[in-house]
Design an enzyme around this catalytic site. Structure first.
Site, PDB file in Angstrom:
ATOM      1  CG  ASN A 167     -51.098-171.925 -20.619  1.00 54.87           C
ATOM      2  OD1 ASN A 167     -50.897-172.924 -20.832  1.00 54.87           O
ATOM      3  ND2 ASN A 167     -50.960-171.195 -19.600  1.00 54.87           N
TER       4      ASN A 167
ATOM      5  CG  HIS B  20     -53.975-173.857  -9.625  1.00 60.53           C
ATOM      6  ND1 HIS B  20     -54.223-172.351  -9.554  1.00 60.53           N
ATOM      7  CD2 HIS B  20     -53.166-173.997  -8.684  1.00 60.53           C
ATOM      8  CE1 HIS B  20     -53.835-172.017  -8.481  1.00 60.53           C
ATOM      9  NE2 HIS B  20     -52.867-172.935  -7.857  1.00 60.53           N
TER      10      HIS B  20
ATOM     11  CG  LEU C  72     -60.247-170.775  -5.993  1.00 60.47           C
ATOM     12  CD1 LEU C  72     -60.844-170.248  -7.475  1.00 60.47           C
ATOM     13  CD2 LEU C  72     -60.008-169.839  -4.978  1.00 60.47           C
TER      14      LEU C  72
ATOM     15  CB  THR D 139     -41.648-174.157 -20.680  1.00 62.89           C
ATOM     16  OG1 THR D 139     -40.885-172.854 -20.680  1.00 62.89           O
ATOM     17  CG2 THR D 139     -41.006-175.252 -21.826  1.00 62.89           C
TER      18      THR D 139
ATOM     19  CD  GLU E 241     -49.096-173.224 -16.608  1.00 65.58           C
ATOM     20  OE1 GLU E 241     -49.109-172.149 -17.354  1.00 65.58           O
ATOM     21  OE2 GLU E 241     -49.545-173.297 -15.363  1.00 65.58           O
TER      22      GLU E 241
HETATM   23  C1  GAR Z   1     -50.805-169.725 -16.184  1.00 69.09           C
HETATM   24  O1  GAR Z   1     -49.641-169.869 -15.473  1.00 69.09           O
HETATM   25  C2  GAR Z   1     -52.032-170.486 -15.434  1.00 69.09           C
HETATM   26  O2  GAR Z   1     -51.440-171.576 -14.717  1.00 69.09           O
HETATM   27  C3  GAR Z   1     -52.413-169.409 -14.453  1.00 69.09           C
HETATM   28  O3  GAR Z   1     -52.123-168.354 -15.031  1.00 69.09           O
HETATM   29  C4  GAR Z   1     -51.181-168.199 -16.119  1.00 69.09           C
HETATM   30  C5  GAR Z   1     -51.848-167.455 -17.139  1.00 69.09           C
HETATM   31  O4  GAR Z   1     -50.744-167.275 -18.225  1.00 69.09           O
HETATM   32  N1  GAR Z   1     -53.572-169.703 -13.777  1.00 69.09           N
HETATM   33  C6  GAR Z   1     -54.102-169.414 -12.717  1.00 69.09           C
HETATM   34  O5  GAR Z   1     -53.333-169.004 -11.760  1.00 69.09           O
HETATM   35  C7  GAR Z   1     -55.521-169.972 -12.240  1.00 69.09           C
HETATM   36  N2  GAR Z   1     -55.533-170.102 -10.855  1.00 69.09           N
HETATM   37  P1  GAR Z   1     -51.061-167.047 -19.784  1.00 69.09           P
HETATM   38  O6  GAR Z   1     -51.929-165.859 -19.822  1.00 69.09           O
HETATM   39  O7  GAR Z   1     -49.716-166.620 -20.272  1.00 69.09           O
HETATM   40  O8  GAR Z   1     -51.642-168.318 -20.310  1.00 69.09           O
END
Ligand code: GAR
Length: 224
Positions: A28, A123, A158, A186, A188
């Site tokens: 992300n 999330h 949370l 994808t 996100e």
């Molecule tokens: C993402 O899919 C995000 O939605 C999730 O962690 C991943 C990080 O991916 N976040 C959570 O679960 C927060 N509760 P990345 O490090 O490749 O961006």
């Protein structure tokens, strides 16, 4: 000459400061590194901070010439002390927006209050469904037809702050956690910079735990 014309170029084109918090691979974060290259994106990533050492997200920051800072939470005896160190690091960059991008630490209420209205999280579920971990597994096990991802303002609860945007995908019969995760990520990478762009342009804001879109209360989450 009107007042905006009389402002020097350096003031009118000033990009807003973004600090990105990560704990992992940073895909992300990468989406934001790409997004900030677009002239319509009114923000610039000033620092990336991780609570874990040796994560790929820090490497991504370095490759993009963004200060990559590690504050290992294990070195702090309490959540409060860690959050204080985190806040001290963040404040060096006077952020207009703090992006939680896979930042897997629960933040203390004081920290959240301090940055309320400029703290966004993503999330991997269609909140309010499935806060917490293993969201893809839960969606598959429950036989859900739809799954997705949500961008929300962070509050003391949370994965529970006011929702801003969502992206969704149909769960196929042969989907695994991995295949679903790939599609969700994808989504996100499109959704998160898009919502941030709206925030940075002033179109989206939070007031008293209510999300406003172009000065009207947001009735329905923004969907992509
Ligand atoms: C993402 O899919 C995000 O939605 C999730 O962690 C991943 C990080 O991916 N976040 C959570 O679960 C927060 N509760 P990345 O490090 O490749 O961006």
């Amino acid at each position: 000459m009107n007042s905006s014309e009389s402002k020097p170029e350096s003031v009118t084109s000033q990009k807003k400061n973004i600090v990105v918090l990560i704990s992992g691979s940073g895909s992300n974060l990468q989406a934001f590194i790409e997004a900030q290259k677009n002239s319509g994106f009114n923000g610039s990533i000033k620092a990336v901070i991780s609570n874990k050492e040796d994560v790929y997200g820090l490497e991504r920051a370095k490759q993009a010439n963004i200060p990559a800072i590690c504050i290992p939470h294990k070195e702090y005896s309490t959540r409060e002390r860690f959050d204080l160190a985190l806040a001290n690091a963040i404040n060096q960059y006077s952020p207009d927006l703090i992006i939680l991008a896979g930042f897997m630490r629960i933040l203390t209420p004081d920290f959240v209050k301090n940055y309320k209205g400029k703290l966004l999280n993503i999330h991997p579920s269609l909140l309010p469904k499935y806060p917490g971990l293993h969201t893809h597994r839960k969606a598959i096990e429950n036989g859900d037809k739809l799954h997705g991802t949500t961008v929300h303002f962070v509050t003391e609860e949370l994965d529970g702050g006011p929702l801003v945007g969502q992206g969704s995908t149909v769960i196929q019969a042969n989907d695994s956690e991995e295949s679903l995760n790939k599609r969700i990520q994808t989504l996100e990478h499109k959704l998160y910079p898009y919502i941030a762009k709206l925030f940075l342009s002033g179109a989206i804001s939070l007031n008293e735990d209510v999300v406003y879109f172009e000065n009207k209360q947001l009735e329905q989450v923004i969907s992509i």
